[in-house]
Enzyme design. Sequence first.
Site, PDB file in Angstrom:
ATOM      1  N   ASP A  98      17.198  37.111  63.054  1.00 20.79           N
ATOM      2  CA  ASP A  98      17.487  35.741  62.675  1.00 20.79           C
ATOM      3  C   ASP A  98      16.166  35.005  62.547  1.00 20.79           C
ATOM      4  OD1 ASP A  98      19.268  33.338  62.523  1.00 20.79           O
ATOM      5  OD2 ASP A  98      20.658  34.700  63.549  1.00 20.79           O
ATOM      6  N   ASP A 198      18.485  31.103  59.056  1.00 18.31           N
ATOM      7  CA  ASP A 198      19.326  30.023  59.564  1.00 18.31           C
ATOM      8  C   ASP A 198      19.185  28.761  58.691  1.00 18.31           C
ATOM      9  OD1 ASP A 198      21.016  29.339  61.924  1.00 18.31           O
ATOM     10  OD2 ASP A 198      19.484  27.818  62.285  1.00 18.31           O
ATOM     11  N   GLU A 242      21.559  31.572  55.248  1.00 18.76           N
ATOM     12  CA  GLU A 242      22.739  30.823  55.666  1.00 18.76           C
ATOM     13  C   GLU A 242      22.686  29.478  54.957  1.00 18.76           C
ATOM     14  OE1 GLU A 242      25.021  29.041  59.582  1.00 18.76           O
ATOM     15  OE2 GLU A 242      22.909  28.666  59.203  1.00 18.76           O
ATOM     16  N   ASP A 317      29.685  31.376  64.941  1.00 23.29           N
ATOM     17  CA  ASP A 317      30.028  29.946  64.840  1.00 23.29           C
ATOM     18  C   ASP A 317      31.501  29.724  64.502  1.00 23.29           C
ATOM     19  OD1 ASP A 317      27.341  29.215  65.198  1.00 23.29           O
ATOM     20  OD2 ASP A 317      26.931  29.235  63.039  1.00 23.29           O
TER      21      ASP A 317
HETATM   22  O1  TEU Z   1      24.523  27.100  61.924  1.00 22.22           O
HETATM   23  C1  TEU Z   1      24.414  26.147  60.908  1.00 22.22           C
HETATM   24  C2  TEU Z   1      25.533  25.268  60.752  1.00 22.22           C
HETATM   25  O2  TEU Z   1      25.703  24.631  59.751  1.00 22.22           O
HETATM   26  C3  TEU Z   1      26.308  25.026  61.946  1.00 22.22           C
HETATM   27  O3  TEU Z   1      26.543  23.687  61.863  1.00 22.22           O
HETATM   28  C4  TEU Z   1      27.536  25.777  62.016  1.00 22.22           C
HETATM   29  O4  TEU Z   1      28.122  25.944  60.786  1.00 22.22           O
HETATM   30  C5  TEU Z   1      28.397  24.969  62.895  1.00 22.22           C
HETATM   31  O5  TEU Z   1      28.573  25.723  64.024  1.00 22.22           O
HETATM   32  C6  TEU Z   1      29.668  24.566  62.286  1.00 22.22           C
HETATM   33  O6  TEU Z   1      30.286  23.757  63.171  1.00 22.22           O
HETATM   34  C7  TEU Z   1      23.352  27.721  62.326  1.00 22.22           C
HETATM   35  C8  TEU Z   1      23.659  28.710  63.419  1.00 22.22           C
HETATM   36  O7  TEU Z   1      24.488  29.702  62.900  1.00 22.22           O
HETATM   37  C9  TEU Z   1      24.247  27.984  64.576  1.00 22.22           C
HETATM   38  O8  TEU Z   1      24.629  28.855  65.604  1.00 22.22           O
HETATM   39  C10 TEU Z   1      23.204  27.025  65.086  1.00 22.22           C
HETATM   40  O9  TEU Z   1      23.742  26.245  66.115  1.00 22.22           O
HETATM   41  C11 TEU Z   1      22.687  26.106  63.985  1.00 22.22           C
HETATM   42  O10 TEU Z   1      22.390  26.793  62.788  1.00 22.22           O
HETATM   43  C12 TEU Z   1      21.399  25.475  64.423  1.00 22.22           C
HETATM   44  O11 TEU Z   1      20.393  26.423  64.487  1.00 22.22           O
END
Ligand code: TEU
Length: 551
Positions: A98, A198, A242, A317
């Site tokens: 990541d 991310d 992402e 998530d």
């Molecule tokens: O997630 C990005 C994101 O948009 C998050 O808001 C996620 O979709 C959210 O949980 C929806 O409610 C990434 C990572 O996957 C997440 O675990 C992290 O918390 C976030 O970035 C910050 O780094």
Amino acid sequence: MTATWWQRSTVYQIYPRSFNDSNGDGVGDIPGIIEKLDYLVDLGIDIIWLSPVYQSPNDDNGYDISDYYAIMSDFGTMEDMERLIAEAHKRNLALIMDLVINHTSDEHPWFREASTSRSNPYRDFYIWRSGDEGPPSDLRSVFSGSAWEYDAKTDAYYFHLFSRKQPDLNLHNQDVRQKIYEMMRYWLEKGINGFRMDVIDLIGKEVDRGIIANGPKLHEYLQEMNKEVLAPYRDAIMTVGETPSVDPEQAKLYTRPDRHELDMVFTFEHMSLDEVAGEGKWALKPLDLRDLKQVLSKWQTALHKEGWNSLYWNNHDQPRIVSRWGDDTVYRVKSAKMLATVLHLLQGTPYIYQGEEIGMTNTTFNNSEDFKDIEMINMYHERIEQGDDPADIMASIQAKGRDHARTPMQWNDGHEAGFTTGEPWMKVNPNYREINAEAAMRDPESIYHYYKQLIQLRKNYEIIVHGSYQLVDAEHAEVFAYVRTLGSEKLLVVANFYTGEPHFEWPEELRELTTDILISNYEDPPGGQKDIKLRPYEAVVYLLNPVTSQC
Ligand code: TEU
């Protein structure tokens, strides 16, 4: 037709904290992952995506990094990490890490420096604005509250789209970008095979103009990163961005090979279909299957030959798919297999999130004190303060909370599901006696064995990798059916999304073709080629006009 290696691969995501604990401290760790590599080989996956293992104060479970060059002590040491890379490679497993560069932890030395004074050389690594009358704008954090945090020492606000302990980096600063590239090279030189990036669609943000996602300079930065870091490794690595705010047209800009940016991106469009449009993830709405068909079809068509899709139902998530859009009671096994069928026969690279392959389900949240996830905790308290009904808040969290995905992996029916010999950092789902990897491996009819077959099909059938896509019967409210075509060969995928027994009409033009059944979650799927009646959650994949184009 040749395919790049990651085009016929399946990725398995590991959330290290909850995967396997080797030393009894209740937290998963890297030696624990190494112990389970043979399990992943048996499953048949090709690539591991490791959620962050870098040093972090764990405000957001490792997505808040305080040192990109060190391993979180809970997880082990740098030697453990090097051993993981070597052991994975020995087994022909690629490993991607990541890459979290939208923000760091506020405990990262850059931020510590930056917050000492307005003239510190690191000040501009982050996004600071003064605000005499409160926060500089009303931009909000994804984790509730304002995105601006006041810093009394330097009398200014810094910007954080996630927690206040995750200050956003200023990627417009060239030195920041160069530091990031240096760090990426460090990891690539250690032998990793790429990155999952991310919230990469946010790195071009321009806060003063209120532009957050897909900022004007974003693609310039990705191309620069590609040229400076990724290009020399070209075919040895893969990248996936992402991108919560990207539509298919934008996705082409990120993934069209001739643009030299990323190999693929994660769409979020299908994940938002059970929320009230524009009101965010906590505003619940039942899924209308026709919406899901329309959205996935749009992505399939748009990116065919123009980019590449990532296919997923789950990650760390998201709630567990079998609880979300399947049935986690009577039809758990059937519905998990049906959902897997629909996803794995599409064009793209499929991602399996730990536990999905054994049909792990959501857990039950009885008490807000059990919440571990910062997003759930902050949202809960903000809504309580606003005077919202606690029962409504709990209903949203029960449907969508991120902690569902983070309960420990269920390995066996022993102490704490075999995850740890100690006390797990988070409660194990009580259904582990029935749902666990050992039981699944023993049972030839299990979800696990079905996933194994799906993974192999992608390796054996060119048409799954390259075939074009066509939705069938867009208006059918219970059945998701589509056709894939490569040359004269076709695949017809038919899946009943519910417990009813709907009819499905074969498309006229397919009715005369020779037919094999490639896979189904029922032993005796309907063979007729006209009007078929499906049983609850039934999924069938027909191979038409087989030309033995197996690769
Ligand atoms: O997630 C990005 C994101 O948009 C998050 O808001 C996620 O979709 C959210 O949980 C929806 O409610 C990434 C990572 O996957 C997440 O675990 C992290 O918390 C976030 O970035 C910050 O780094």
